[in-house]
Design a protein around this motif. Structure first.
Motif, PDB file in Angstrom:
ATOM      1  N   GLY B  32       0.622  -1.311   0.124  1.00 15.63           N
ATOM      2  CA  GLY B  32      -0.123   0.220   0.033  1.00 15.63           C
ATOM      3  C   GLY B  32       0.662   1.196   0.203  1.00 15.63           C
ATOM      4  N   LEU B  33       0.217   2.410  -0.515  1.00 13.63           N
ATOM      5  CA  LEU B  33       0.961   3.616  -0.492  1.00 13.63           C
ATOM      6  C   LEU B  33       1.650   4.230   0.879  1.00 13.63           C
ATOM      7  CD1 LEU B  33      -1.228   6.700  -1.199  1.00 13.63           C
ATOM      8  CD2 LEU B  33      -1.974   4.914   0.434  1.00 13.63           C
ATOM      9  N   GLY B  34       2.722   4.667   0.630  1.00 11.66           N
ATOM     10  CA  GLY B  34       3.167   5.490   1.532  1.00 11.66           C
ATOM     11  C   GLY B  34       4.203   4.527   2.458  1.00 11.66           C
ATOM     12  N   THR B  35       4.139   4.686   3.816  1.00  8.25           N
ATOM     13  CA  THR B  35       5.217   3.738   4.658  1.00  8.25           C
ATOM     14  C   THR B  35       5.245   2.339   4.326  1.00  8.25           C
ATOM     15  OG1 THR B  35       4.632   5.547   6.302  1.00  8.25           O
ATOM     16  CG2 THR B  35       6.188   3.861   6.904  1.00  8.25           C
ATOM     17  N   PRO B  36       3.997   1.651   3.929  1.00  2.00           N
ATOM     18  CA  PRO B  36       4.096   0.078   3.943  1.00  2.00           C
ATOM     19  C   PRO B  36       4.899  -0.153   2.444  1.00  2.00           C
ATOM     20  CG  PRO B  36       1.888   0.698   4.486  1.00  2.00           C
ATOM     21  CD  PRO B  36       2.683   2.169   4.244  1.00  2.00           C
ATOM     22  N   ALA B  37       4.906   0.901   1.535  1.00  2.00           N
ATOM     23  CA  ALA B  37       5.561   0.565   0.329  1.00  2.00           C
ATOM     24  C   ALA B  37       7.013   0.700   0.379  1.00  2.00           C
ATOM     25  CB  ALA B  37       5.281   1.641  -0.697  1.00  2.00           C
ATOM     26  N   THR B  79      -0.170  -3.475   3.923  1.00  4.36           N
ATOM     27  CA  THR B  79      -0.725  -2.079   3.776  1.00  4.36           C
ATOM     28  C   THR B  79      -1.008  -1.379   5.062  1.00  4.36           C
ATOM     29  OG1 THR B  79      -2.227  -0.681   2.481  1.00  4.36           O
ATOM     30  CG2 THR B  79      -3.361  -2.432   3.570  1.00  4.36           C
ATOM     31  N   GLY B  80      -1.418  -0.130   5.075  1.00  2.72           N
ATOM     32  CA  GLY B  80      -1.425   0.843   6.100  1.00  2.72           C
ATOM     33  C   GLY B  80      -2.801   0.748   6.651  1.00  2.72           C
ATOM     34  N   ASP B  81      -2.994   1.103   7.952  1.00  2.04           N
ATOM     35  CA  ASP B  81      -4.420   1.215   8.683  1.00  2.04           C
ATOM     36  C   ASP B  81      -5.251   2.417   7.811  1.00  2.04           C
ATOM     37  OD1 ASP B  81      -2.488   2.818   9.768  1.00  2.04           O
ATOM     38  OD2 ASP B  81      -3.660   3.527  11.387  1.00  2.04           O
ATOM     39  N   GLY B  82      -4.552   3.456   7.518  1.00  2.00           N
ATOM     40  CA  GLY B  82      -5.209   4.482   6.727  1.00  2.00           C
ATOM     41  C   GLY B  82      -5.779   4.029   5.273  1.00  2.00           C
ATOM     42  N   GLU B  83      -4.750   3.251   4.604  1.00  2.00           N
ATOM     43  CA  GLU B  83      -5.188   2.870   3.432  1.00  2.00           C
ATOM     44  C   GLU B  83      -6.393   1.944   3.398  1.00  2.00           C
ATOM     45  OE1 GLU B  83      -4.941   1.006  -0.469  1.00  2.00           O
ATOM     46  OE2 GLU B  83      -4.770   0.042   1.373  1.00  2.00           O
ATOM     47  N   MET B  84      -6.360   0.951   4.344  1.00  2.00           N
ATOM     48  CA  MET B  84      -7.461  -0.041   4.558  1.00  2.00           C
ATOM     49  C   MET B  84      -8.624   0.597   5.001  1.00  2.00           C
ATOM     50  SD  MET B  84      -7.388  -3.307   4.005  1.00  2.00           S
ATOM     51  CE  MET B  84      -9.276  -3.502   3.357  1.00  2.00           C
ATOM     52  N   LEU B  85      -8.552   1.518   5.646  1.00  2.00           N
ATOM     53  CA  LEU B  85      -9.931   2.184   6.179  1.00  2.00           C
ATOM     54  C   LEU B  85     -10.501   2.701   4.797  1.00  2.00           C
ATOM     55  CD1 LEU B  85      -8.857   3.793   9.257  1.00  2.00           C
ATOM     56  CD2 LEU B  85     -10.720   2.397   9.268  1.00  2.00           C
ATOM     57  N   MET B  86      -9.949   3.188   3.901  1.00  2.00           N
ATOM     58  CA  MET B  86     -10.382   3.777   2.805  1.00  2.00           C
ATOM     59  C   MET B  86     -11.103   2.833   1.858  1.00  2.00           C
ATOM     60  SD  MET B  86      -8.967   6.648   0.250  1.00  2.00           S
ATOM     61  CE  MET B  86      -8.815   7.842   1.255  1.00  2.00           C
ATOM     62  N   GLY B  87     -10.703   1.538   1.987  1.00  2.00           N
ATOM     63  CA  GLY B  87     -11.548   0.347   1.348  1.00  2.00           C
ATOM     64  C   GLY B  87     -11.767  -0.739   2.118  1.00  2.00           C
ATOM     65  N   ASP B 108      -0.624  -1.429  11.574  1.00  2.00           N
ATOM     66  CA  ASP B 108      -1.698  -0.498  12.246  1.00  2.00           C
ATOM     67  C   ASP B 108      -0.804   0.312  13.120  1.00  2.00           C
ATOM     68  OD1 ASP B 108      -3.546   0.994  13.156  1.00  2.00           O
ATOM     69  OD2 ASP B 108      -4.654  -0.785  13.977  1.00  2.00           O
ATOM     70  N   ASN B 109      -0.305   1.482  12.783  1.00  2.00           N
ATOM     71  CA  ASN B 109       0.498   2.313  13.635  1.00  2.00           C
ATOM     72  C   ASN B 109      -0.572   3.422  14.293  1.00  2.00           C
ATOM     73  OD1 ASN B 109       0.004   3.975  11.275  1.00  2.00           O
ATOM     74  ND2 ASN B 109       1.924   4.642  11.120  1.00  2.00           N
ATOM     75  N   GLU B 110      -1.924   3.361  14.126  1.00  2.00           N
ATOM     76  CA  GLU B 110      -3.034   4.174  14.341  1.00  2.00           C
ATOM     77  C   GLU B 110      -2.838   5.757  13.946  1.00  2.00           C
ATOM     78  OE1 GLU B 110      -3.574   3.305  18.584  1.00  2.00           O
ATOM     79  OE2 GLU B 110      -3.951   1.261  18.282  1.00  2.00           O
ATOM     80  N   ARG B 111      -2.224   5.524  12.740  1.00  2.00           N
ATOM     81  CA  ARG B 111      -1.731   7.009  12.364  1.00  2.00           C
ATOM     82  C   ARG B 111      -1.723   7.003  10.728  1.00  2.00           C
ATOM     83  NH1 ARG B 111      -1.505   7.408  16.761  1.00  2.00           N
ATOM     84  NH2 ARG B 111      -0.087   8.577  18.267  1.00  2.00           N
ATOM     85  N   TYR B 112      -2.254   8.107  10.116  1.00  2.00           N
ATOM     86  CA  TYR B 112      -1.715   8.535   8.854  1.00  2.00           C
ATOM     87  C   TYR B 112      -0.211   9.062   8.818  1.00  2.00           C
ATOM     88  CZ  TYR B 112      -6.909   8.530   7.879  1.00  2.00           C
ATOM     89  OH  TYR B 112      -8.201   8.115   7.844  1.00  2.00           O
ATOM     90  N   GLY B 113       0.827   7.931   8.793  1.00  2.00           N
ATOM     91  CA  GLY B 113       2.068   8.132   8.965  1.00  2.00           C
ATOM     92  C   GLY B 113       2.579   9.183   7.957  1.00  2.00           C
ATOM     93  N   GLU B 114       2.231   8.786   6.606  1.00  2.00           N
ATOM     94  CA  GLU B 114       2.709   9.509   5.494  1.00  2.00           C
ATOM     95  C   GLU B 114       2.442  10.824   5.446  1.00  2.00           C
ATOM     96  OE1 GLU B 114       4.916   7.968   4.060  1.00  2.00           O
ATOM     97  OE2 GLU B 114       5.344   9.601   2.349  1.00  2.00           O
ATOM     98  N   THR B 115       1.361  11.066   5.991  1.00  2.00           N
ATOM     99  CA  THR B 115       0.697  12.613   5.872  1.00  2.00           C
ATOM    100  C   THR B 115       1.041  13.216   7.253  1.00  2.00           C
ATOM    101  OG1 THR B 115      -1.330  11.980   6.413  1.00  2.00           O
ATOM    102  CG2 THR B 115      -0.895  12.196   3.989  1.00  2.00           C
TER     103      THR B 115
HETATM  104  C1  LIG Z   1      -7.180   9.781  -2.165  1.00  2.00           C
HETATM  105  C2  LIG Z   1      -6.198  10.076  -1.146  1.00  2.00           C
HETATM  106  N1  LIG Z   1      -6.479  10.592  -0.110  1.00  2.00           N
HETATM  107  C3  LIG Z   1      -5.366  10.989   0.582  1.00  2.00           C
HETATM  108  C4  LIG Z   1      -4.150  10.924   0.311  1.00  2.00           C
HETATM  109  C5  LIG Z   1      -3.123  11.130   1.103  1.00  2.00           C
HETATM  110  N2  LIG Z   1      -2.349  10.189   1.825  1.00  2.00           N
HETATM  111  C6  LIG Z   1      -1.344   9.418   1.211  1.00  2.00           C
HETATM  112  S1  LIG Z   1      -0.582   8.238   2.379  1.00  2.00           S
HETATM  113  C7  LIG Z   1      -1.819   8.901   3.477  1.00  2.00           C
HETATM  114  C8  LIG Z   1      -1.822   7.987   4.995  1.00  2.00           C
HETATM  115  C9  LIG Z   1      -1.485   6.668   4.773  1.00  2.00           C
HETATM  116  O1  LIG Z   1      -1.788   6.214   5.985  1.00  2.00           O
HETATM  117  P1  LIG Z   1      -1.531   4.655   6.287  1.00  2.00           P
HETATM  118  O2  LIG Z   1      -2.305   3.754   5.309  1.00  2.00           O
HETATM  119  O3  LIG Z   1      -2.015   4.263   7.748  1.00  2.00           O
HETATM  120  O4  LIG Z   1       0.009   4.369   6.097  1.00  2.00           O
HETATM  121  P2  LIG Z   1       1.031   4.953   7.166  1.00  2.00           P
HETATM  122  O5  LIG Z   1       2.191   5.823   6.491  1.00  2.00           O
HETATM  123  O6  LIG Z   1       0.545   5.433   8.441  1.00  2.00           O
HETATM  124  O7  LIG Z   1       1.955   3.585   7.600  1.00  2.00           O
HETATM  125  C10 LIG Z   1      -2.630   9.591   3.070  1.00  2.00           C
HETATM  126  C11 LIG Z   1      -3.905  10.284   3.772  1.00  2.00           C
HETATM  127  C12 LIG Z   1      -3.922  10.117  -0.981  1.00  2.00           C
HETATM  128  N3  LIG Z   1      -2.850   9.837  -1.585  1.00  2.00           N
HETATM  129  N4  LIG Z   1      -4.985   9.637  -1.590  1.00  2.00           N
END
Ligand SMILES: Cc1ncc(C[n+]2csc(CCOP(=O)(O)OP(=O)(O)O)c2C)c(N)n1
Ligand SMILES: [Mg+2]
Lengths: 172, 199
Positions: B32-37, B79-87, B108-115
């Motif tokens: 998943g996008l961000g830190t998991p990748a 993947t991340g908790d934020g990413e999974m919550l969106m789907g 699950d770091n209970e955070r949107y880490g990447e943002t």
């Molecule tokens: C549709 C959409 N909304 C918001 C974002 C901004 N965004 C990028 S990564 C991310 C947070 C991801 O959080 P999580 O999946 O928990 O990963 P973490 O970095 O915490 O491991 C957000 C909100 C985005 N890229 N696309």
């Protein structure tokens, strides 16, 4: 008036294209085609909770070497816009069949906003749009659009006019 | 909301992901996008890992399409908790298909880490493994410490699924480890490695 031919024509085009995964959020206009696909042993039906799931699903299918198709009604296109960035950035093939609402005779005003901009939204995300209102051409258009999609690879949507799908009257 | 507890969770994501991907054999991976990748890349960039730079909410569904297409291969979504919550709806879609070869690990770091480390819903005790179980996934669980991690990893790597685990990991800033950015390249190398040069 007998049952229309075009669902069978599209079905045969999908079989010829080698489509294996059929993802959908149902629309009344897709009922017959969905039944035909469900009866085809080589096709896996994947009902979705929201249309954007289908874009991600079919990207995964292609990574694994399978072809798919995504069926939805015009309002569903609005649910997909960000996921189309995946399709576009990675140049995944995507074949979408959209039954149109919000065209002539629409009795539900809530269908009008998305129905009016369905084609434009898809084009903004570089999806090649084929709007079809001649039922005799639907099977052929799906076939040629599909061949281009999988050879490209690229994205195409066939918009099936509301006049072919029928108008829901909301009368008993 | 408990806004600080994740800062002292014992499990560290880089080590969890490195173990999940060690000796990965034939496994196909979606990150998943961000830190998991970045975690997956830190464990070793690999042609059969498809790291996302976007498509938020789509990682599990990419895994499903892949798992249905290649039933003989293990497919692991990290993947991340934020990413999974969106789907979250995709948990229901996955339960209906029930591919035995699909596994999802949520870091699950209970955070949107990447943002910028904003709290996600799991900081408010939303239980995603419970949601996955309620959807009908046969193997689910939450791991919070070393105890249970080994069993969770075994299930993610091999149990008849779909498997879904929430792994509570420390909320921490980590160095970036970036995979290639070009989506066409990521797709092409994955298909070439899996399907051969004709792909
Ligand atoms: C549709 C959409 N909304 C918001 C974002 C901004 N965004 C990028 S990564 C991310 C947070 C991801 O959080 P999580 O999946 O928990 O990963 P973490 O970095 O915490 O491991 C957000 C909100 C985005 N890229 N696309
Ligand atoms: Mg997170």
């Amino acid at each position: 008036m007998g049952a229309p031919q075009w669902p069978g024509d599209i079905f045969r085009a999908l079989v010829d294209l080698g489509v294996r995964q059929v993802a959908y959020v149902p629309d009344a206009g897709h009922s017959r085609l969905l039944d035909l696909c469900a009866g085809e042993a080589t096709m896996t039906m994947v009902p979705l909770t929201t249309e954007e799931e289908g874009m991600a699903l079919l990207a995964g299918a292609w990574l694994g070497g399978q072809r798919g198709v995504l069926l939805m009604q015009s309002s569903g296109v609005g649910n997909c816009l960000n996921m189309l960035s995946l399709v576009r950035t990675c140049r995944f093939p995507l074949l979408v069949l959209v039954t149109m609402r919000g065209q002539e005779g629409e009795a539900n005003p809530w269908q009008l906003p998305m129905g009016r901009i369905t084609g434009d939204l898809l084009r903004l995300q570089e999806v090649f749009v084929h709007a079809v209102d001649d039922e005799a051409r639907l099977g052929e258009v799906v076939g040629t659009a599909g061949e281009a999609v999988f050879a490209g690879p690229g994205a195409a949507a066939v918009l099936i006019a509301q006049s072919l799908v029928g108008v829901k009257t909301f009368e008993d | 909301m408990n806004s600080t507890r994740a800062e002292s969770y014992p499990l560290r994501r880089r080590r969890v992901v490195a173990s999940l991907l060690a000796d990965r054999g034939e496994m196909l991976v979606v990150a998943g996008l961000g830190t998991p990748a970045w975690d997956a890349t830190a464990a070793g960039d690999h042609a059969l890992t498809f790291p996302l730079w976007g498509a938020m909410g789509g990682a599990a569904m990419i895994g499903l399409g892949l798992a249905l297409a290649r039933p003989e291969r293990r497919v692991l979504v990290i993947t991340g908790d934020g990413e999974m919550l969106m789907g979250l709806g995709s948990l229901a879609t996955i339960a209906v298909q029930a591919p035995a070869n699909l596994a999802i690990a949520v870091l699950d770091n209970e955070r949107y880490g990447e943002t910028g480390m904003q709290a996600t819903h799991t900081a408010h005790d939303v239980d995603m493994a419970g949601m996955a179980a309620a959807a009908g996934l046969p193997v689910t669980g939450t791991v919070e410490s070393e105890a249970g991690l080994e069993a969770a990893m075994m299930a993610l790597r091999g149990a008849g699924g779909p498997v879904f685990y929430t792994i509570k990991v420390r909320a921490e800033d980590l160095p970036l480890a970036l995979p290639p950015r070009d989506g066409v390249e990521l797709k092409g190398r994955f298909r070439a490695a899996l399907l051969g040069q004709k792909a």
